[in-house]
Write a protein that holds these residues in place. Structure first.
Motif, PDB file in Angstrom:
ATOM      1  N   ILE A   1      -1.670-115.716  10.099  1.00  0.00           N
ATOM      2  CA  ILE A   1      -0.669-115.244   9.146  1.00  0.00           C
ATOM      3  C   ILE A   1      -1.200-115.491   7.745  1.00  0.00           C
ATOM      4  O   ILE A   1      -1.618-116.602   7.427  1.00  0.00           O
ATOM      5  N   LYS A   2      -1.206-114.435   6.922  1.00  0.00           N
ATOM      6  CA  LYS A   2      -1.705-114.544   5.559  1.00  0.00           C
ATOM      7  C   LYS A   2      -0.654-114.052   4.588  1.00  0.00           C
ATOM      8  O   LYS A   2       0.043-113.076   4.865  1.00  0.00           O
ATOM      9  N   LYS A   3      -0.587-114.724   3.455  1.00  0.00           N
ATOM     10  CA  LYS A   3       0.215-114.199   2.355  1.00  0.00           C
ATOM     11  C   LYS A   3      -0.669-113.208   1.626  1.00  0.00           C
ATOM     12  O   LYS A   3      -1.806-113.509   1.278  1.00  0.00           O
ATOM     13  N   GLU A   4      -0.155-112.018   1.410  1.00  0.00           N
ATOM     14  CA  GLU A   4      -0.901-110.967   0.730  1.00  0.00           C
ATOM     15  C   GLU A   4      -0.679-111.068  -0.777  1.00  0.00           C
ATOM     16  O   GLU A   4       0.360-111.538  -1.225  1.00  0.00           O
ATOM     17  N   PHE A   5      -1.647-110.597  -1.538  1.00  0.00           N
ATOM     18  CA  PHE A   5      -1.521-110.597  -2.986  1.00  0.00           C
ATOM     19  C   PHE A   5      -0.468-109.573  -3.398  1.00  0.00           C
ATOM     20  O   PHE A   5      -0.532-108.410  -3.007  1.00  0.00           O
ATOM     21  N   SER A   6       0.525-110.008  -4.164  1.00  0.00           N
ATOM     22  CA  SER A   6       1.552-109.106  -4.685  1.00  0.00           C
ATOM     23  C   SER A   6       2.134-109.710  -5.957  1.00  0.00           C
ATOM     24  O   SER A   6       2.134-110.930  -6.134  1.00  0.00           O
ATOM     25  N   PHE A   7       2.619-108.851  -6.841  1.00  0.00           N
ATOM     26  CA  PHE A   7       3.123-109.321  -8.127  1.00  0.00           C
ATOM     27  C   PHE A   7       4.593-109.722  -8.092  1.00  0.00           C
ATOM     28  O   PHE A   7       4.982-110.695  -8.706  1.00  0.00           O
ATOM     29  N   ILE A   8       5.427-108.972  -7.398  1.00  0.00           N
ATOM     30  CA  ILE A   8       6.864-109.213  -7.488  1.00  0.00           C
ATOM     31  C   ILE A   8       7.425-109.811  -6.205  1.00  0.00           C
ATOM     32  O   ILE A   8       7.974-110.903  -6.213  1.00  0.00           O
ATOM     33  N   PHE A   9       7.310-109.105  -5.105  1.00  0.00           N
ATOM     34  CA  PHE A   9       7.902-109.550  -3.847  1.00  0.00           C
ATOM     35  C   PHE A   9       6.824-110.061  -2.906  1.00  0.00           C
ATOM     36  O   PHE A   9       5.754-109.457  -2.806  1.00  0.00           O
ATOM     37  N   PRO A  10       7.092-111.171  -2.210  1.00  0.00           N
ATOM     38  CA  PRO A  10       6.081-111.697  -1.285  1.00  0.00           C
ATOM     39  C   PRO A  10       5.843-110.737  -0.122  1.00  0.00           C
ATOM     40  O   PRO A  10       6.764-110.078   0.346  1.00  0.00           O
ATOM     41  N   ARG A  11       4.579-110.687   0.324  1.00  0.00           N
ATOM     42  CA  ARG A  11       4.191-109.887   1.483  1.00  0.00           C
ATOM     43  C   ARG A  11       3.312-110.740   2.372  1.00  0.00           C
ATOM     44  O   ARG A  11       2.502-111.532   1.885  1.00  0.00           O
ATOM     45  N   TYR A  12       3.454-110.539   3.685  1.00  0.00           N
ATOM     46  CA  TYR A  12       2.693-111.302   4.657  1.00  0.00           C
ATOM     47  C   TYR A  12       2.099-110.349   5.677  1.00  0.00           C
ATOM     48  O   TYR A  12       2.646-109.283   5.936  1.00  0.00           O
ATOM     49  N   SER A  13       0.981-110.763   6.255  1.00  0.00           N
ATOM     50  CA  SER A  13       0.402-109.983   7.350  1.00  0.00           C
ATOM     51  C   SER A  13       0.204-110.908   8.542  1.00  0.00           C
ATOM     52  O   SER A  13      -0.047-112.104   8.388  1.00  0.00           O
ATOM     53  N   ILE A  14       0.336-110.308   9.715  1.00  0.00           N
ATOM     54  CA  ILE A  14       0.166-111.041  10.969  1.00  0.00           C
ATOM     55  C   ILE A  14      -0.968-110.365  11.717  1.00  0.00           C
ATOM     56  O   ILE A  14      -0.831-109.223  12.159  1.00  0.00           O
ATOM     57  N   ALA A  15      -2.094-111.048  11.853  1.00  0.00           N
ATOM     58  CA  ALA A  15      -3.243-110.485  12.567  1.00  0.00           C
ATOM     59  C   ALA A  15      -3.304-111.075  13.971  1.00  0.00           C
ATOM     60  O   ALA A  15      -2.944-112.229  14.190  1.00  0.00           O
ATOM     61  N   GLY A  16      -3.749-110.265  14.915  1.00  0.00           N
ATOM     62  CA  GLY A  16      -3.970-110.739  16.267  1.00  0.00           C
ATOM     63  C   GLY A  16      -2.893-110.351  17.264  1.00  0.00           C
ATOM     64  O   GLY A  16      -3.096-110.440  18.466  1.00  0.00           O
ATOM     65  N   LEU A  17      -1.732-109.919  16.787  1.00  0.00           N
ATOM     66  CA  LEU A  17      -0.634-109.578  17.693  1.00  0.00           C
ATOM     67  C   LEU A  17      -0.225-108.105  17.614  1.00  0.00           C
ATOM     68  O   LEU A  17       0.527-107.638  18.461  1.00  0.00           O
ATOM     69  N   GLY A  18      -0.654-107.410  16.559  1.00  0.00           N
ATOM     70  CA  GLY A  18      -0.186-106.052  16.354  1.00  0.00           C
ATOM     71  C   GLY A  18       1.243-106.015  15.834  1.00  0.00           C
ATOM     72  O   GLY A  18       1.923-105.000  15.941  1.00  0.00           O
ATOM     73  N   TRP A  19       1.705-107.126  15.279  1.00  0.00           N
ATOM     74  CA  TRP A  19       3.064-107.218  14.749  1.00  0.00           C
ATOM     75  C   TRP A  19       3.061-106.908  13.259  1.00  0.00           C
ATOM     76  O   TRP A  19       2.103-107.207  12.559  1.00  0.00           O
ATOM     77  N   GLU A  20       4.150-106.320  12.798  1.00  0.00           N
ATOM     78  CA  GLU A  20       4.351-106.032  11.384  1.00  0.00           C
ATOM     79  C   GLU A  20       5.599-106.762  10.915  1.00  0.00           C
ATOM     80  O   GLU A  20       6.516-107.002  11.699  1.00  0.00           O
ATOM     81  N   ILE A  21       5.634-107.085   9.646  1.00  0.00           N
ATOM     82  CA  ILE A  21       6.758-107.843   9.108  1.00  0.00           C
ATOM     83  C   ILE A  21       7.259-107.183   7.836  1.00  0.00           C
ATOM     84  O   ILE A  21       6.472-106.747   7.003  1.00  0.00           O
ATOM     85  N   GLU A  22       8.586-107.087   7.715  1.00  0.00           N
ATOM     86  CA  GLU A  22       9.174-106.524   6.504  1.00  0.00           C
ATOM     87  C   GLU A  22      10.586-107.061   6.337  1.00  0.00           C
ATOM     88  O   GLU A  22      11.212-107.510   7.291  1.00  0.00           O
TER      89      GLU A  22
END
Length: 165
Positions: free
Chosen positions: A76-97
């Motif tokens: 799980i990584k926090k993605e670079f973003s200016f206003i709202f936090p974004r995360y990615s989940i690698a290894g499972l094919g899962w998406e988060i929003e």
């Protein structure tokens, strides 16, 4: 199926229980007090470790790894973003929003729900409801949600609850 996380307010070492929909203790989550980076252990009620979460210490943005047994199942990584936090989940094919700051978000796979998370605001400490679509995803979904919470808490500077990326 639903799980409920009630984190203890100002708990040293991030120790709290996860309850099932009937109010029974199902898991115990315990953090390591003295370690490089955040480390969390998830135990079932017989004391068996079902998941382990560890933070990558030398990373520009928060990055965590989720293990079930000896196998790494997610990153799980926090993605670079200016206003709202974004995360990615690698290894499972899962998406988060969703709205992370409001603790109201959903994890999906191919448009199908894996787990939805909502926070109860009028409680002492943080309380979360996890609605998990498939019981087979229970442990991994719990570990991923704990990880995301860890990242949000580490960014807020509170340092009291679980950390995630």
């Amino acid at each position: 199926m639903k799980l409920y996380i009630k984190e203890k307010f100002f708990s040293w070492g991030d120790k709290f229980t996860v309850k099932d929909e009937h109010g029974n203790d199902k898991y115990v989550v315990e953090g390591e007090v003295f370690s490089w980076g955040k480390k969390l252990h998830v135990y079932d009620m017989s004391g068996y470790e079902v998941a382990f979460i560890k933070q990558e210490v030398w990373s520009f943005l928060p990055r965590y790894y989720v293990f079930c047994g000896d196998e790494q199942v997610a990153e799980i990584k926090k993605e670079f973003s200016f206003i709202f936090p974004r995360y990615s989940i690698a290894g499972l094919g899962w998406e988060i929003e969703g709205r992370f700051m409001a603790h109201d978000y959903e994890i999906t796979q191919g448009g199908h729900p894996i787990v939805s998370i909502s926070k109860e605001w009028m409680t002492w400490g943080d309380s979360y409801e996890l609605d998990i679509a498939d019981p087979a995803d229970e442990i991994v979904a719990l570990a991923v949600v704990l990880t995301i919470d860890c990242v949000m808490e580490s960014n807020s500077g509170a340092g009291v609850t679980v950390s995630s990326n």
